[in-house]
Each structure stands twice: as C-alpha cells, then as structure tokens.
Design a protein around this motif. Structure first.
Motif, PDB file in Angstrom:
ATOM      1  N   GLN A  68     -21.876 -15.312 -69.614  1.00 50.58           N
ATOM      2  CA  GLN A  68     -21.619 -14.799 -70.956  1.00 50.58           C
ATOM      3  C   GLN A  68     -22.762 -15.148 -71.894  1.00 50.58           C
ATOM      4  O   GLN A  68     -23.138 -14.351 -72.747  1.00 50.58           O
ATOM      5  CB  GLN A  68     -20.302 -15.362 -71.489  1.00 50.58           C
ATOM      6  N   LEU A  69     -23.326 -16.342 -71.717  1.00 48.23           N
ATOM      7  CA  LEU A  69     -24.468 -16.737 -72.538  1.00 48.23           C
ATOM      8  C   LEU A  69     -25.659 -15.832 -72.271  1.00 48.23           C
ATOM      9  O   LEU A  69     -26.318 -15.373 -73.206  1.00 48.23           O
ATOM     10  CB  LEU A  69     -24.843 -18.195 -72.252  1.00 48.23           C
ATOM     11  N   ARG A  70     -25.930 -15.566 -71.010  1.00 48.34           N
ATOM     12  CA  ARG A  70     -27.047 -14.684 -70.657  1.00 48.34           C
ATOM     13  C   ARG A  70     -26.869 -13.304 -71.293  1.00 48.34           C
ATOM     14  O   ARG A  70     -27.801 -12.727 -71.856  1.00 48.34           O
ATOM     15  CB  ARG A  70     -27.138 -14.554 -69.135  1.00 48.34           C
ATOM     16  N   SER A  71     -25.652 -12.799 -71.212  1.00 49.54           N
ATOM     17  CA  SER A  71     -25.352 -11.481 -71.793  1.00 49.54           C
ATOM     18  C   SER A  71     -25.482 -11.510 -73.315  1.00 49.54           C
ATOM     19  O   SER A  71     -26.015 -10.567 -73.926  1.00 49.54           O
ATOM     20  CB  SER A  71     -23.940 -11.053 -71.395  1.00 49.54           C
ATOM     21  N   ALA A  72     -24.992 -12.585 -73.945  1.00 46.87           N
ATOM     22  CA  ALA A  72     -25.040 -12.696 -75.406  1.00 46.87           C
ATOM     23  C   ALA A  72     -26.481 -12.760 -75.904  1.00 46.87           C
ATOM     24  O   ALA A  72     -26.831 -12.141 -76.927  1.00 46.87           O
ATOM     25  CB  ALA A  72     -24.267 -13.919 -75.871  1.00 46.87           C
ATOM     26  N   ILE A  73     -27.341 -13.497 -75.189  1.00 42.30           N
ATOM     27  CA  ILE A  73     -28.756 -13.569 -75.575  1.00 42.30           C
ATOM     28  C   ILE A  73     -29.384 -12.187 -75.500  1.00 42.30           C
ATOM     29  O   ILE A  73     -30.123 -11.769 -76.402  1.00 42.30           O
ATOM     30  CB  ILE A  73     -29.503 -14.568 -74.664  1.00 42.30           C
ATOM     31  N   GLY A  74     -29.063 -11.452 -74.440  1.00 43.50           N
ATOM     32  CA  GLY A  74     -29.594 -10.098 -74.313  1.00 43.50           C
ATOM     33  C   GLY A  74     -29.109  -9.183 -75.424  1.00 43.50           C
ATOM     34  O   GLY A  74     -29.871  -8.351 -75.932  1.00 43.50           O
ATOM     35  N   GLU A  75     -27.839  -9.347 -75.827  1.00 45.49           N
ATOM     36  CA  GLU A  75     -27.306  -8.507 -76.901  1.00 45.49           C
ATOM     37  C   GLU A  75     -27.969  -8.814 -78.233  1.00 45.49           C
ATOM     38  O   GLU A  75     -28.304  -7.898 -78.996  1.00 45.49           O
ATOM     39  CB  GLU A  75     -25.792  -8.693 -77.007  1.00 45.49           C
ATOM     40  N   VAL A  76     -28.164 -10.112 -78.534  1.00 47.60           N
ATOM     41  CA  VAL A  76     -28.851 -10.466 -79.775  1.00 47.60           C
ATOM     42  C   VAL A  76     -30.262  -9.877 -79.772  1.00 47.60           C
ATOM     43  O   VAL A  76     -30.713  -9.295 -80.760  1.00 47.60           O
ATOM     44  CB  VAL A  76     -28.911 -11.987 -79.968  1.00 47.60           C
ATOM     45  N   ALA A  77     -30.962 -10.012 -78.652  1.00 50.00           N
ATOM     46  CA  ALA A  77     -32.332  -9.506 -78.550  1.00 50.00           C
ATOM     47  C   ALA A  77     -32.389  -7.994 -78.714  1.00 50.00           C
ATOM     48  O   ALA A  77     -33.395  -7.454 -79.200  1.00 50.00           O
ATOM     49  CB  ALA A  77     -32.935  -9.916 -77.208  1.00 50.00           C
ATOM     50  N   SER A  78     -31.312  -7.299 -78.333  1.00 49.40           N
ATOM     51  CA  SER A  78     -31.280  -5.844 -78.493  1.00 49.40           C
ATOM     52  C   SER A  78     -30.994  -5.428 -79.929  1.00 49.40           C
ATOM     53  O   SER A  78     -31.267  -4.289 -80.325  1.00 49.40           O
ATOM     54  CB  SER A  78     -30.217  -5.241 -77.566  1.00 49.40           C
ATOM     55  N   ARG A  79     -30.444  -6.368 -80.721  1.00 50.96           N
ATOM     56  CA  ARG A  79     -30.077  -6.075 -82.104  1.00 50.96           C
ATOM     57  C   ARG A  79     -31.140  -6.509 -83.112  1.00 50.96           C
ATOM     58  O   ARG A  79     -31.117  -6.064 -84.263  1.00 50.96           O
ATOM     59  CB  ARG A  79     -28.763  -6.785 -82.451  1.00 50.96           C
ATOM     60  N   THR A  80     -32.025  -7.414 -82.708  1.00 51.62           N
ATOM     61  CA  THR A  80     -33.030  -7.919 -83.648  1.00 51.62           C
ATOM     62  C   THR A  80     -34.297  -8.301 -82.906  1.00 51.62           C
ATOM     63  O   THR A  80     -34.243  -8.707 -81.738  1.00 51.62           O
ATOM     64  CB  THR A  80     -32.509  -9.147 -84.424  1.00 51.62           C
ATOM     65  N   GLY A  93     -21.914 -30.435 -68.148  1.00 48.82           N
ATOM     66  CA  GLY A  93     -22.313 -30.561 -66.770  1.00 48.82           C
ATOM     67  C   GLY A  93     -23.325 -29.519 -66.326  1.00 48.82           C
ATOM     68  O   GLY A  93     -24.109 -29.762 -65.399  1.00 48.82           O
ATOM     69  N   ASP A  94     -23.308 -28.346 -66.980  1.00 48.09           N
ATOM     70  CA  ASP A  94     -24.231 -27.274 -66.615  1.00 48.09           C
ATOM     71  C   ASP A  94     -25.344 -27.094 -67.650  1.00 48.09           C
ATOM     72  O   ASP A  94     -25.914 -26.011 -67.779  1.00 48.09           O
ATOM     73  CB  ASP A  94     -23.484 -25.953 -66.428  1.00 48.09           C
ATOM     74  N   ALA A  95     -25.668 -28.170 -68.369  1.00 47.51           N
ATOM     75  CA  ALA A  95     -26.693 -28.080 -69.416  1.00 47.51           C
ATOM     76  C   ALA A  95     -28.030 -27.588 -68.863  1.00 47.51           C
ATOM     77  O   ALA A  95     -28.720 -26.776 -69.494  1.00 47.51           O
ATOM     78  CB  ALA A  95     -26.871 -29.430 -70.108  1.00 47.51           C
ATOM     79  N   ALA A  96     -28.415 -28.053 -67.673  1.00 45.49           N
ATOM     80  CA  ALA A  96     -29.696 -27.657 -67.095  1.00 45.49           C
ATOM     81  C   ALA A  96     -29.735 -26.149 -66.830  1.00 45.49           C
ATOM     82  O   ALA A  96     -30.754 -25.486 -67.064  1.00 45.49           O
ATOM     83  CB  ALA A  96     -29.950 -28.423 -65.805  1.00 45.49           C
ATOM     84  N   GLU A  97     -28.616 -25.606 -66.351  1.00 45.74           N
ATOM     85  CA  GLU A  97     -28.541 -24.166 -66.102  1.00 45.74           C
ATOM     86  C   GLU A  97     -28.651 -23.384 -67.409  1.00 45.74           C
ATOM     87  O   GLU A  97     -29.342 -22.356 -67.482  1.00 45.74           O
ATOM     88  CB  GLU A  97     -27.226 -23.826 -65.401  1.00 45.74           C
ATOM     89  N   ARG A  98     -28.016 -23.869 -68.446  1.00 48.68           N
ATOM     90  CA  ARG A  98     -28.066 -23.186 -69.731  1.00 48.68           C
ATOM     91  C   ARG A  98     -29.471 -23.253 -70.343  1.00 48.68           C
ATOM     92  O   ARG A  98     -29.922 -22.299 -70.982  1.00 48.68           O
ATOM     93  CB  ARG A  98     -27.025 -23.791 -70.684  1.00 48.68           C
ATOM     94  N   VAL A  99     -30.146 -24.358 -70.134  1.00 49.42           N
ATOM     95  CA  VAL A  99     -31.526 -24.470 -70.608  1.00 49.42           C
ATOM     96  C   VAL A  99     -32.397 -23.434 -69.914  1.00 49.42           C
ATOM     97  O   VAL A  99     -33.252 -22.797 -70.546  1.00 49.42           O
ATOM     98  CB  VAL A  99     -32.065 -25.898 -70.370  1.00 49.42           C
TER      99      VAL A  99
END
Length: 365
Positions: A68-80, A93-99
């Motif tokens: 969902q984070l990956r998708s949200a970043i892509g959506e923001v980038a498509s809007r601005t 626990g998944d901080a490294a993956e999110r980074v």
C-alpha cells in the motif's frame, strides 16, 4: 529570524512571495510549512494537495502495508511534481523494507515519529533522502543531530497525538540553541502569526497536523471534521488510557469510557480491536505483540496497554476513515479550538503566508 530573505518566483505575478528559510532550501519546497504524517489522514490526496500548495506534504505509512505504501507513493508522484515525504516508524519490524520502498520511489524526505538508528539515517542519506525525525526533548534532538539527521521537528505539548508535557514556547528555544541543523516547530500552530513567532525563536518553519486535517482536501469524513470544528480548547484533552502513553485528542464518549473502565474491560476492548487490526494489516499475533512491546519505550505498561499500543491505529481508523466517533478516537492539537473553517490546502497556505508577511511588515522598526 532564520528567514533568509524573500523573493517572487513562479509564472503568476500575483503568487504569494516566498519566505526562504533553511527548511525551504533543504527540501526544495516553496514555503516553510509542513503537513504532518497523520495516520489514516495523510494519504495521497492530502499530501499531493499540500505539496502542490508549496508546503512539504508527509505521507503516513504506519497504517499501510508495504505494498500500500508503494502504491501511495506512486499516486502522490502522479498528482504532483513537488517534493514530498513519508513518515515511518523506526521501530517497525519491516522498517528496512519500507526504507527501500522510499528510496526506490524517489521520495525526497523520510520523517520519523521516533528516533531512527544511526544505521537507518546513514542508509537514507547515502541514497540522497533528507532525514527529519520528530523529537520531544532537547537530548533527543542532540542525539539524532549527532547521528546525521538533516533537520528535526520539535513538538511541544500542544500538539496532537502522542505528545509531551513541555510547551512549544519552552521546548523550541532549547532545541534551537542545542543543535546546528534546521528546527521545525510543531504544536500549537495554525496561522501566519504562529509562523512568524516560530521564525523569531529561530525555527526554520512550522509543522501542522490538525490545521491540515481540517481542510477540504482532507479525506476525514465531514461529520468528524464537524466535530473538530465544534470543539473548544477545553474539549481537547490528554489521556494515557488509549495505549499507555500520553495522547492528546478530542474528548469523546469512548475516551470517557476508557478513562472509567477497569483493567478487565480495557483488556477485552484491546483484544477486540487487536483482532480487527491484525486482520486488516496481515500481521500475526506475535508480530502485533512485538510491535506493541516496541512502543513501550521502557514504560511499565499492562498487557491491555501493550495490545492497545499495537492496535491504536484501529481506534483512529474508526473515526478518521469510518466516521464512527462513538467507536474511535480523534487525535487533535489544542488549536482545534481555534479553527473554524475548511479551506483547501492552497487557500490555507496562501492565507498563512500572506498573514506572515503582513505580520512582519507590522512589527515595529
């Protein structure tokens, strides 16, 4: 002041003049304003609207799965095409993956509600990402500055969500005097006068949560926004009954119930909400409890509080997404009692910057 001059840029001649500070130069935004990463609130629509208005929009990732984070970043980038940031939990626990997702997505800023490790800061900086942790004490600012943080957000006790007991006007000058990186002031800000006051203290800008939550670009249900607009300053309180940590929010039936409830009732409520959040997030019970324990920060919490710490996002979702103020909590800064309208992000940013320039011009010379 840390303001470093004004200039007029952009295609339109009537655009609000720029107030350049160390923050605007660091992250490449037009105005020294930050929209904070509020869980369930700071999604792609609000973040892109804030960014397009010239502020730094921060996407809240703690309530998202990695995909969902990956998708949200892509959506923001498509809007601005403007710079924006992502807020994440350093102790997840998944901080490294999110980074990695942040780096791969070309995100300009990584913000943290808790101090990230020296290694996490180094990894982000090596990839060209600006690191801006949020802190609530001078010693925390000194620590992350020594570890290489590019700037800090310092939140005083007036701020919404998890907060401390020291007022912004006392905490801010302490931090400004202690570190040599840009300091962004949070807690109690909602207008141009506050921006000027923060700059006078030595800050490089202000961060606002409740003020951006109460805009027409926010996805918070209208009935919940109406509850915020109706609130007076006295209707905002701090409780430890939600997750064991001081949490500033609107007074509500649920908060009153949690305050009155005994340990058994609190545990039952915690288990019920934990089950809902586990299903939504895909976490195992073991992961859920580990996340709750990670949020203890050395405090003596009961098992019900540990579970609540892990599933508090569900209490926020009930209000901020589902509109159920009877079943959820509403994190809020004290400034909710001073806010009376729902402008767009563009209108809000223009208003704040225009008022800031008028305020500076009206100061005695």
């Amino acid at each position: 002041m840390t303001a470093e001059g004004t200039a007029t840029t952009g295609a339109a001649a009537n655009e609000t003049p720029v107030l350049a500070t160390a923050l605007t130069k660091l992250v490449g935004v037009r105005h020294p304003l930050v929209q904070t990463g509020m869980g369930w609130v700071a999604g792609p629509r609000l973040v892109s609207a804030a960014a397009n208005a010239g502020a730094l929009g921060i996407l809240a990732s703690a309530t998202m799965t990695p995909e969902q984070l990956r998708s949200a970043i892509g959506e923001v980038a498509s809007r601005t095409d403007r710079p924006f940031g992502v807020n994440l939990r350093a102790d997840a626990g998944d901080a490294a993956e999110r980074v990695r997702i942040i780096i791969d997505g070309g995100v300009r800023v990584a913000s943290f509600a808790l101090a990230p490790s020296r290694e996490l800061i180094a990894r982000l900086k090596d990839a060209g990402v600006v690191v801006i942790p949020s802190i609530g004490a001078r010693r925390h600012a000194e620590k992350v500055a020594a570890w290489g943080a590019d700037a800090v957000v310092v939140q005083g006790g007036e701020g919404g969500g998890h907060t401390g007991s020291v007022a912004t006007t006392v905490l801010l000058p302490q931090v400004v005097d202690a570190v040599d990186i840009p300091v962004i002031a949070a807690g109690g800000f909602f207008d141009g006068r506050g921006l000027v006051a923060a700059l006078a203290y030595g800050a490089a800008g202000i961060a606002m949560g409740t003020r951006f939550l109460l805009t027409s670009d926010s996805t918070v249900p209208p009935a919940v926004q109406a509850r915020y607009l109706k609130a007076a300053v006295k209707d905002v309180t701090v409780t430890t009954k939600v997750d064991g940590l001081p949490h500033r929010m609107l007074r509500s039936e649920l908060v009153a119930s949690l305050e009155r409830s005994g340990r058994a009732a609190a545990l039952l409520t915690a288990v019920r909400h934990a089950a809902s959040f586990r299903k939504l997030s895909g976490l195992s019970w073991a992961q859920l409890v580990c996340d709750g324990l990670a949020m203890k920060h050395g405090r003596e919490l009961t098992w019900s509080q540990v579970l609540l710490a892990a599933n508090a996002p569900m209490l926020l979702k009930a209000s901020m997404v589902d509109g159920r103020t009877d079943l959820g909590v509403m994190a809020s800064g004290q400034v909710a009692g001073l806010i009376e309208d729902l402008p767009s992000c563009a209108e809000l940013v223009d208003r704040i910057m225009a008022e800031a320039h008028r305020t500076v011009a009206a100061l005695p010379h």
